[in-house]
Design a protein around this motif. Sequence first.
Motif, short mmCIF file in Angstrom:
data_model
loop_
_atom_site.label_atom_id
_atom_site.label_comp_id
_atom_site.label_asym_id
_atom_site.label_seq_id
_atom_site.Cartn_x
_atom_site.Cartn_y
_atom_site.Cartn_z
N TYR A 144 0.84 -1.20 0.00
CA TYR A 144 0.00 0.00 0.00
C TYR A 144 0.88 1.25 0.00
O TYR A 144 1.89 1.32 0.71
CB TYR A 144 -0.92 0.00 1.22
N ASP B 61 0.55 5.72 -0.17
CA ASP B 61 -0.28 6.92 -0.18
C ASP B 61 0.02 7.72 -1.44
O ASP B 61 1.15 8.17 -1.64
CB ASP B 61 0.00 7.76 1.07
N ARG C 93 -5.01 5.74 -0.26
CA ARG C 93 -4.15 4.59 0.03
C ARG C 93 -4.39 3.53 -1.04
O ARG C 93 -5.44 2.90 -1.08
CB ARG C 93 -4.45 4.04 1.43
#
Length: 879
Positions: free
Chosen positions: A149, A151, A299
């Motif tokens: 993941y 951002d 995200r």
Amino acid sequence: PPNVTGALHMGHAMFVTLEDIMIRYARMCGRPTLWVPGTDHAGIATQLVVERMLSEEGVTRAELGREAFLERVWTWKQEYGSRITQQIRRLGASCDWSRESFTLSDSLSDSVKEAFCRLHSKGLVYRGTYMVNWSPHLQTAVSDLEVEYSDENGHLYFFQYPVESGEGFLPVATTRPETILGDTAVAVHPEDERYKQFVGKRCVVPRSGGRTIPIIADEYVDMEFGTGALKITPGHDVNDYDIGKRVGLPIINIMNKDGTLNARAGEYAGMDRFDCRKQLWADMQADGIAIKREEYKNRVPRSQRGGEVIEPLVSAQWFVKMKPLAEPALKAVDDGKLKIVPARFEKIYRYWLDDIKDWCISRQLWWGHRIPVYYVHPSKEAAEAALANDGDGSSETFVVAKSEEEAYVQARAAHGAEVVLVQDKDVLDTWFSSGLWPFSTLGWPNEESPDLKKFYPTQVMETGHDILFFWVARMVMMGIEFTGELPFHTIFLHGLVRDEKGRKMSKSVGNVVDPLVVIDEIGTDPLRFTLATGTTPGQDLNLSMDRLRSNRNFVNKIWNGGKFILFNLAETEQAELEELSRVSFTEAQIKDLPLAERWIISKLHTLVDTVDTAFARYDFGAAGSAAYDFFWNEFADWYIEASKSRMYGDDAALAQQTRRVLVYVFDRSLRVLHPFMPFVTEELWQAIPHTGESISTSAWPAGNQFVDHEAVNNFDALQMLVRSIRNVRAEYNVELGRKIPGTVIASPAFRQALEQEGSIVAKLASLDDSQLTVVGSDSEFDSSAEGVRTVVRDGLEVFLPLAGLADPEKEIGRLSKQAEKLEKTIQGLAGRLSSPKFVEKAPEKVVQGVRDEMGEAEEQLKMVNERKAQMEALLVASK
């Protein structure tokens, strides 16, 4: 095991170092040891590598076909698959390389089939349709571990969801407008006054041709987030999927396996999902239902291997029921049968297993263990129909078997002689075969395998804490399930290797440290020692190049210590060399040795006990640091230097005795250091008198040996004495080569020892041996003379005549220059402090700093003037 596609990185270097330390220590302690090397077939990574190669040739996997593609992968594996193991060898891994394993070998493949069949027979394997992480580029489901993941900058799209019959609209926000086409409800909180009147009604899905969906009330909705109205897309969002299952919403899949939109998307069918996002939003703007688009930090899940955005997708997959497997694995920790080091990770282990979900074990790949499921069709035509139009060949009826022959026996017995079988196209998750590693590599499922009987269960599992669940916990569960025993009693977890600033190593950041480059430039032994001693269990290591260079200096220190010993053995008779190869000391023999020898042997014996204790608690950093401190700070800096007075003296018997101690201590030191630094220790051990073929199979030094505490205390006093004299020499700027007189005032507890070792004190402190005296009180020497008197410790002082410390005329000249420099400094600082402009306008912290600096300079000037007056008085007295 490392991936067959892998190239050595610092994570590999860390686990190889720690595991090799453990195995070498256990081997030297005489325990039966086995460290099986090998590689994981790495389904996704390997297939991706070969597909890229084919792409460069202008060929696709589909054009080749399954069998031809697998032949190409095996060819690649034969050519490049040993790269990682060859690199691991460079790190000094003392594995049993004759047993090297590969998870796709025939024997381990048999283990995988056996495990799958057993799980299925117990009802723990099933086929179901659930949400998975889908990789559009790889066109396979991937595990949570293979999703990273990040951002990323994106957008939040606000739009009007029209209520049927023209009663208004609900404002809704989404980060993925393309999923609107798969919506099956809009949810609001039951207590949200803004939307209560809409609950139970229906709204129209934009650009869907009039499809309507219900407006429902659900407490999952956060009234404060976004608009307070939530679109529900059970087919393409993990949370929405859970809501949809709970309240019974239909699931609509609008995407093909390659990330394009399918026929359920209507006019957008065939478009890439991201192109659809842009087009749908533009169309909604044209329709007047778009409200606004805002910048939004989102995200984003990305494939670890391919890098593309992962799509949550509902798909038919094979799963393992994990609750029944997790319960005994949890109980093992609760009962203390399974120990996790460091213990704080037990909480994480329990959290994962308490909340465990069923494991999706199927992957839509060709490289891997093909799932041993055979679908039963009544005829060849039926089988071909199931495979037509890119079908998967499945049917409601299937058999599970370890081979096609066995499958036909089962199918014909149950469904008739004319059946035709089609094997499931998918392969098993790579972690499935890796989970069997502790026992599949030892011959399981053959219960009579000699290796399985001798080495299973194993003792220690060492790995990074980041795969405690994905690999380690699965090994525990699989081990208990298939063997009835834990696969190991201890899980030792190391931290991650970061750069010296504590940042994760990343190619994009440009801070990756290549272990092979370090090995070429600094050496393997310094790298291993740095990794082993740079952290405590479970803590991340900030890899410092300064530490690497410092540990290279330590290797040089060891080498130079060996050169000194070998130089002093050059003229030794063969009979003595043979005796030195077996040298040892009894307690009585140690007690008969001089102080320095009793001290160094006692410190060695203490070191062995310290290292044994550290190894017992898996604190390899403490063990290595203790060995470092002993060799550098005690053996090399003190005993080797002290031994020179004996080796180069006139007493042949004393020199021979010293050679015995040097070889004894050096030999045992090399053995203690060997698990950390296998190369330099082997090289030096082969050069000194020894017995045996290799230091790696020599006996570990025995623990709980005699320690002469009195000798340790007395030599500690000698060291303090030498340091005190060195400090005075430095303070008075005495030339390095100048020998000075001295008087030691010692209590009876130290006097005899210091008298016996006067030559050592003289050598180490650069005293004139002929002018060194040891006395018991002031009455035994002229204590009224000008000189420097220092209290070393209770019962021990030293007096150094001032006349011997310096040339008065030279010292007066040096001190005069120093005083002149300090006076100028004080004058400049005083000028700043006398300026109202500076004192009033400068920050108080800055002003105070100047005052402090001036005070220190004035104190230094006072000391210099006092020393100068002392030298002037000495000069007058000497004339």
